[in-house]
Write a protein that holds these residues in place. Structure first.
Motif, PDB file in Angstrom:
ATOM      1  N   GLY A  12       0.802  -1.209   0.000  1.00  0.00           N
ATOM      2  CA  GLY A  12       0.000   0.000   0.000  1.00  0.00           C
ATOM      3  C   GLY A  12       0.833   1.255   0.000  1.00  0.00           C
ATOM      4  O   GLY A  12       2.036   1.238  -0.258  1.00  0.00           O
ATOM      5  N   ARG A  13       0.138   2.315   0.331  1.00  0.00           N
ATOM      6  CA  ARG A  13       0.757   3.631   0.370  1.00  0.00           C
ATOM      7  C   ARG A  13       0.327   4.288   1.671  1.00  0.00           C
ATOM      8  O   ARG A  13      -0.768   4.069   2.169  1.00  0.00           O
ATOM      9  N   GLY A  14       1.214   5.103   2.189  1.00  0.00           N
ATOM     10  CA  GLY A  14       0.924   5.835   3.408  1.00  0.00           C
ATOM     11  C   GLY A  14       1.627   7.170   3.387  1.00  0.00           C
ATOM     12  O   GLY A  14       2.378   7.475   2.464  1.00  0.00           O
ATOM     13  N   LYS A  15       1.387   7.928   4.427  1.00  0.00           N
ATOM     14  CA  LYS A  15       2.010   9.249   4.539  1.00  0.00           C
ATOM     15  C   LYS A  15       2.762   9.317   5.855  1.00  0.00           C
ATOM     16  O   LYS A  15       2.268   8.859   6.891  1.00  0.00           O
ATOM     17  N   VAL A  16       3.960   9.887   5.811  1.00  0.00           N
ATOM     18  CA  VAL A  16       4.738  10.086   7.022  1.00  0.00           C
ATOM     19  C   VAL A  16       4.054  11.174   7.842  1.00  0.00           C
ATOM     20  O   VAL A  16       3.856  12.286   7.373  1.00  0.00           O
ATOM     21  N   VAL A  17       3.664  10.817   9.078  1.00  0.00           N
ATOM     22  CA  VAL A  17       2.977  11.784   9.940  1.00  0.00           C
ATOM     23  C   VAL A  17       3.878  12.296  11.056  1.00  0.00           C
ATOM     24  O   VAL A  17       3.556  13.279  11.703  1.00  0.00           O
ATOM     25  N   TRP A  18       4.987  11.614  11.302  1.00  0.00           N
ATOM     26  CA  TRP A  18       6.021  12.127  12.205  1.00  0.00           C
ATOM     27  C   TRP A  18       7.329  11.436  11.870  1.00  0.00           C
ATOM     28  O   TRP A  18       7.330  10.336  11.343  1.00  0.00           O
ATOM     29  N   ALA A  19       8.401  12.123  12.143  1.00  0.00           N
ATOM     30  CA  ALA A  19       9.716  11.572  11.826  1.00  0.00           C
ATOM     31  C   ALA A  19      10.729  11.992  12.882  1.00  0.00           C
ATOM     32  O   ALA A  19      10.687  13.114  13.376  1.00  0.00           O
ATOM     33  N   ASP A  20      11.606  11.079  13.206  1.00  0.00           N
ATOM     34  CA  ASP A  20      12.713  11.344  14.118  1.00  0.00           C
ATOM     35  C   ASP A  20      13.939  10.703  13.478  1.00  0.00           C
ATOM     36  O   ASP A  20      13.964   9.479  13.307  1.00  0.00           O
ATOM     37  N   PRO A  21      14.938  11.479  13.094  1.00  0.00           N
ATOM     38  CA  PRO A  21      16.087  10.910  12.389  1.00  0.00           C
ATOM     39  C   PRO A  21      16.863   9.871  13.193  1.00  0.00           C
ATOM     40  O   PRO A  21      17.618   9.086  12.627  1.00  0.00           O
ATOM     41  N   VAL A  22      16.655   9.824  14.490  1.00  0.00           N
ATOM     42  CA  VAL A  22      17.361   8.861  15.328  1.00  0.00           C
ATOM     43  C   VAL A  22      16.632   7.513  15.368  1.00  0.00           C
ATOM     44  O   VAL A  22      17.267   6.463  15.382  1.00  0.00           O
ATOM     45  N   VAL A  23      15.298   7.524  15.370  1.00  0.00           N
ATOM     46  CA  VAL A  23      14.563   6.273  15.566  1.00  0.00           C
ATOM     47  C   VAL A  23      13.743   5.810  14.376  1.00  0.00           C
ATOM     48  O   VAL A  23      13.529   4.619  14.202  1.00  0.00           O
ATOM     49  N   GLY A  24      13.218   6.706  13.566  1.00  0.00           N
ATOM     50  CA  GLY A  24      12.424   6.258  12.431  1.00  0.00           C
ATOM     51  C   GLY A  24      11.264   7.169  12.114  1.00  0.00           C
ATOM     52  O   GLY A  24      11.289   8.364  12.429  1.00  0.00           O
ATOM     53  N   VAL A  25      10.223   6.578  11.514  1.00  0.00           N
ATOM     54  CA  VAL A  25       9.070   7.349  11.060  1.00  0.00           C
ATOM     55  C   VAL A  25       7.763   6.669  11.448  1.00  0.00           C
ATOM     56  O   VAL A  25       7.689   5.453  11.551  1.00  0.00           O
ATOM     57  N   GLY A  26       6.753   7.485  11.626  1.00  0.00           N
ATOM     58  CA  GLY A  26       5.395   6.997  11.813  1.00  0.00           C
ATOM     59  C   GLY A  26       4.643   7.245  10.528  1.00  0.00           C
ATOM     60  O   GLY A  26       4.676   8.350   9.993  1.00  0.00           O
ATOM     61  N   ILE A  27       3.994   6.204  10.013  1.00  0.00           N
ATOM     62  CA  ILE A  27       3.211   6.389   8.798  1.00  0.00           C
ATOM     63  C   ILE A  27       1.741   6.105   9.071  1.00  0.00           C
ATOM     64  O   ILE A  27       1.404   5.269   9.911  1.00  0.00           O
ATOM     65  N   GLU A  28       0.904   6.817   8.371  1.00  0.00           N
ATOM     66  CA  GLU A  28      -0.534   6.582   8.415  1.00  0.00           C
ATOM     67  C   GLU A  28      -0.904   5.928   7.096  1.00  0.00           C
ATOM     68  O   GLU A  28      -0.572   6.451   6.028  1.00  0.00           O
ATOM     69  N   PHE A  29      -1.590   4.780   7.174  1.00  0.00           N
ATOM     70  CA  PHE A  29      -1.992   4.086   5.958  1.00  0.00           C
ATOM     71  C   PHE A  29      -3.012   4.930   5.204  1.00  0.00           C
ATOM     72  O   PHE A  29      -3.934   5.484   5.795  1.00  0.00           O
ATOM     73  N   GLU A  30      -2.836   5.014   3.881  1.00  0.00           N
ATOM     74  CA  GLU A  30      -3.763   5.793   3.061  1.00  0.00           C
ATOM     75  C   GLU A  30      -4.382   4.980   1.935  1.00  0.00           C
ATOM     76  O   GLU A  30      -5.463   5.301   1.487  1.00  0.00           O
ATOM     77  N   ASP A  31      -3.705   3.993   1.454  1.00  0.00           N
ATOM     78  CA  ASP A  31      -4.187   3.282   0.275  1.00  0.00           C
ATOM     79  C   ASP A  31      -4.013   1.784   0.472  1.00  0.00           C
ATOM     80  O   ASP A  31      -3.033   1.200   0.024  1.00  0.00           O
ATOM     81  N   LEU A  32      -4.987   1.179   1.162  1.00  0.00           N
ATOM     82  CA  LEU A  32      -5.000  -0.266   1.351  1.00  0.00           C
ATOM     83  C   LEU A  32      -6.330  -0.791   0.828  1.00  0.00           C
ATOM     84  O   LEU A  32      -7.365  -0.144   0.994  1.00  0.00           O
ATOM     85  N   SER A  33      -6.299  -1.960   0.224  1.00  0.00           N
ATOM     86  CA  SER A  33      -7.552  -2.567  -0.238  1.00  0.00           C
ATOM     87  C   SER A  33      -8.377  -2.984   0.982  1.00  0.00           C
ATOM     88  O   SER A  33      -7.835  -3.176   2.077  1.00  0.00           O
ATOM     89  N   PRO A  34      -9.684  -3.157   0.808  1.00  0.00           N
ATOM     90  CA  PRO A  34     -10.510  -3.636   1.921  1.00  0.00           C
ATOM     91  C   PRO A  34     -10.013  -4.972   2.489  1.00  0.00           C
ATOM     92  O   PRO A  34     -10.050  -5.184   3.697  1.00  0.00           O
ATOM     93  N   LEU A  35      -9.520  -5.858   1.618  1.00  0.00           N
ATOM     94  CA  LEU A  35      -8.994  -7.138   2.091  1.00  0.00           C
ATOM     95  C   LEU A  35      -7.763  -6.935   2.959  1.00  0.00           C
ATOM     96  O   LEU A  35      -7.638  -7.540   4.032  1.00  0.00           O
ATOM     97  N   GLN A  36      -6.853  -6.070   2.545  1.00  0.00           N
ATOM     98  CA  GLN A  36      -5.655  -5.807   3.338  1.00  0.00           C
ATOM     99  C   GLN A  36      -6.019  -5.138   4.660  1.00  0.00           C
ATOM    100  O   GLN A  36      -5.453  -5.464   5.705  1.00  0.00           O
ATOM    101  N   GLN A  37      -6.964  -4.221   4.644  1.00  0.00           N
ATOM    102  CA  GLN A  37      -7.429  -3.584   5.878  1.00  0.00           C
ATOM    103  C   GLN A  37      -7.990  -4.627   6.826  1.00  0.00           C
ATOM    104  O   GLN A  37      -7.719  -4.600   8.032  1.00  0.00           O
ATOM    105  N   SER A  38      -8.761  -5.572   6.283  1.00  0.00           N
ATOM    106  CA  SER A  38      -9.336  -6.640   7.118  1.00  0.00           C
ATOM    107  C   SER A  38      -8.256  -7.523   7.721  1.00  0.00           C
ATOM    108  O   SER A  38      -8.345  -7.919   8.883  1.00  0.00           O
ATOM    109  N   ARG A  39      -7.235  -7.843   6.933  1.00  0.00           N
ATOM    110  CA  ARG A  39      -6.143  -8.680   7.449  1.00  0.00           C
ATOM    111  C   ARG A  39      -5.416  -7.997   8.601  1.00  0.00           C
ATOM    112  O   ARG A  39      -5.094  -8.625   9.608  1.00  0.00           O
ATOM    113  N   ILE A  40      -5.149  -6.695   8.447  1.00  0.00           N
ATOM    114  CA  ILE A  40      -4.469  -5.967   9.519  1.00  0.00           C
ATOM    115  C   ILE A  40      -5.373  -5.886  10.736  1.00  0.00           C
ATOM    116  O   ILE A  40      -4.933  -6.117  11.869  1.00  0.00           O
TER     117      ILE A  40
END
Length: 112
Positions: free
Chosen positions: A69-97
């Protein structure tokens, strides 16, 4: 990290290998926690807030069923990583998660 009050969904702490890319070659990293709405990716190659990210990963116990899928970075810290918000997942993938998160949450007695 100060994000605890803003979270809308239960997060499950479970390391999951992920491949992500934006304006860069694909990078292999690790998801440290995942929810129905997003994930925290531990990486030494963080992106800036607002960057659109394409990703692929498999949930534990179902390696043959990839989540792409696709997501958007909603927060970032160069030391630890990034938080992403899912934006483009199929209904089946959403159900699996959603099923994975619920299963893990109740298996752990509600302690994530």
């Amino acid at each position: 990290m100060g994000e605890g009050n803003k979270r809308r969904a239960v997060r499950i702490r479970r390391p999951i290998e992920v491949i992500y890319q934006a304006d860069c070659p694909p990078i292999t990293a690790r998801i440290e926690d995942v929810s129905e709405t997003g994930a925290f990716i531990e990486t030494s190659h963080p992106l800036t807030v607002g960057t659109v990210v394409e990703f692929v990963f498999s949930l534990p116990g179902a390696p043959e069923r990839t989540i792409e899928g696709r997501g958007k970075v909603v927060w970032a810290d160069p030391v630890v990583g990034v938080g992403i918000e899912f934006e483009d997942l199929s209904p089946l993938q959403q159900s699996r998660i959603k099923f994975f998160v619920a299963s893990e949450f109740f298996d752990e007695g509600g302690e994530s």
